[in-house]
Design an enzyme around this catalytic site. Structure first.
Site, PDB file in Angstrom:
ATOM      1  NE  ARG A 117      -0.719  -0.435   4.878  1.00  0.00           N
ATOM      2  CZ  ARG A 117      -1.070   0.315   6.369  1.00  0.00           C
ATOM      3  NH1 ARG A 117      -2.433   0.509   6.217  1.00  0.00           N
ATOM      4  NH2 ARG A 117      -0.941   0.080   7.112  1.00  0.00           N
ATOM      5  N   GLY A 127      -5.405  -0.854  -0.266  1.00  0.00           N
ATOM      6  CA  GLY A 127      -4.293  -0.585  -0.386  1.00  0.00           C
ATOM      7  C   GLY A 127      -3.774   0.949   0.095  1.00  0.00           C
ATOM      8  NE  ARG A 142       7.184   5.098   6.590  1.00  0.00           N
ATOM      9  CZ  ARG A 142       6.739   3.957   6.223  1.00  0.00           C
ATOM     10  NH1 ARG A 142       7.199   3.272   5.117  1.00  0.00           N
ATOM     11  NH2 ARG A 142       5.958   3.353   7.320  1.00  0.00           N
ATOM     12  CG  ASP A 158       7.658  -7.341   6.916  1.00  0.00           C
ATOM     13  OD1 ASP A 158       7.972  -7.813   7.527  1.00  0.00           O
ATOM     14  OD2 ASP A 158       6.703  -6.334   6.033  1.00  0.00           O
TER      15      ASP A 158
END
Length: 466
Positions: free
Chosen positions: A89, A122, A175, A252
């Site tokens: 996403r 997503g 971000r 991850d």
């Protein structure tokens, strides 16, 4: 002017997939981080319309990525290997060189479906964006090595979620992060047996993120693992001293640069409790507060195993054994920094650390409040006006009090900061987050959110921990 550095193309198409952002019915700026835009020298982000054009409609910057890229990776989720991961996403949208000379990614969360979305839509909830912005802002002020929330927009969709009242409002967040290369990126290549790509990724990371390492590619595996081990041991110590519980320390979600990122069900400790767990679905407490260093070390062992595809003789056990040494050293260093005290010899330092946490455990005083009240050591007037003043009257505090008296203040100027003239520490407990969200959800009132951001930023720089 901003310096575009689209280094991701050095890796090639085996590492990503070109994608497109979803079209959204609404473009309402809710958080624009002008400070970070200036840090990247993005002079074209002057108005809300500029931000919408670049970071909501995702119009590419000149000489940068021409289209968004969903990155490929695998990873262990709660220690179970999952080969079906990847940016589900979000995507990498641009890369720039910051004013510190490092390369920074602008990556999204909630920007639409990708080949790795699986059954997901997503999207990101607006509440999730609010929570992430609050987390990154406070972690930065507490001195934790964290990604930064660059911006987020409300997107006007109604989302269905099983873990919060639905339909709920939607958002897309960007971000700023020093790399999006994860332990899971290496795991994917090892899983697929792609030795040459693993060596390519290793060379890429050493050149762009750890340029101080030797130029000898033969030495890269050991030097790289040593560097990542050190950085993640330090991050573990930062989590523990700041009282932060990430909640989902899957491989991850572990960045090889040692930068914390991707905040979902995080919490900050209300009181000291090693068993405190952030995620409601972590029923076994695998990622509870006290197990975070162990969880991060476990992820490092997965990185080491991945590197052995190209370096079967890698002495990973010897390298990883340094994790505990570095972690212990950093805990002491950061503990004294958080209290603004000058450490002494090892025995006295350990005694103060032990007595401090014993006091926290027995008294049940607020975790952050105790650090705040005892910043720069004993000050009876500050303790008396603290909302936790009653905790400083009992037997639990007496042993700590006597120990504190033998330590001197490290920086006498810091206690003069306006932040310490109040009686209450700046905290971000779950009730506070829910109160902020309630005002937004019920009345579209963003004043409490904005006030909290201002409060958090007001003491930035005091707790620079790394």
């Amino acid at each position: 002017m901003a310096l575009s550095r689209p280094i991701i193309f050095e890796l090639g198409p085996d590492f990503y997939d070109a994608v497109q952002a979803a079209p959204f019915p609404k473009s309402e700026p809710r958080f624009l981080n002008q400070e970070k835009a200036q840090f990247l020298d993005l002079q074209d982000l002057q108005t809300a319309a500029d931000w919408i054009r670049r970071l909501h409609h995702f119009e590419a910057w000149p000489d940068n990525l021409k289209e968004p890229l969903a990155l490929r990776y695998h990873g262990h989720q709660f220690q179970h290997y999952n080969p079906d991961l990847g940016d589900g996403r979000g995507f990498l949208f641009a890369q720039f060189e910051g004013k510190d000379g490092k390369i920074y990614d602008l990556g999204t969360k909630g920007s639409g479906q990708t080949p790795y979305s699986r059954a997901g839509d997503g999207r990101l909830t607006l509440k999730g964006a609010v929570r992430e912005a609050l987390a990154t802002e406070l972690l930065e002020s507490l001195g934790v090595n964290t990604s930064k929330t660059f911006c987020f927009f409300e997107t006007g969709e109604a989302l269905q979620r099983g873990d919060e009242p639905s339909p709920t409002r939607s958002a897309v967040l960007t971000r700023m992060s020093h790399s999006h290369i994860r332990i899971g990126t290496f795991q994917r290549l090892a899983f697929l047996g792609q030795k040459e790509n693993l060596l390519k990724l290793l060379k890429y990371c050493c050149r762009h993120y750890f340029p101080h390492l030797s130029s000898s590619e033969q030495n890269h595996p050991a030097e790289f693992l040593t560097e990542v081990t050190s950085r993640l041991a330090k991050l573990s110590a930062q989590y523990m001293i700041s009282g932060f519980v990430h909640g989902v320390l899957n491989s991850d979600n572990i960045n090889i640069t040692g930068e914390s990122f991707d905040y979902g069900p995080y919490r900050f400790l209300p009181i000291y409790d090693p068993t405190f767990t952030a995620a409601y679905f972590d029923q076994a407490g695998l990622y509870c507060f006290g197990r975070q260093p162990t969880a991060i070390h476990w992820n490092l062992t997965q990185l080491a195993e991945s590197l052995k595809l190209s370096s079967p003789d890698l002495n990973s056990e010897g390298i990883l054994s340094e994790f505990g040494v570095i972690f212990a050293h950093e805990v002491i260093r950061l503990f004294f920094h958080r209290l603004n005290l000058t450490p002494q010899d090892e025995e006295k330092n350990d005694e103060l650390l032990s007595r401090f946490y014993l006091f926290l455990a027995k008294s049940k005083i607020g975790y952050e409040q105790a650090f705040y009240d005892l910043f720069s050591g004993l000050d009876e007037s500050r303790l008396a006006r603290s909302p936790g003043s009653a905790f400083y009257q009992g037997e639990e505090f007496e042993n700590l009090k006597q120990c504190l008296k033998s330590f001197s203040v490290a920086d006498s100027q810091k206690i003069q900061n306006k932040y310490f003239q109040s009686s209450k520490a700046c905290t971000l407990l779950i009730d506070e987050i829910e109160n902020i969200w309630s005002a937004i959800a019920q009345n579209d009132d963003w004043s409490i959110f904005n006030q909290k951001i201002d409060q958090i930023r007001a003491f930035r720089g005091i707790y620079k921990l790394f």
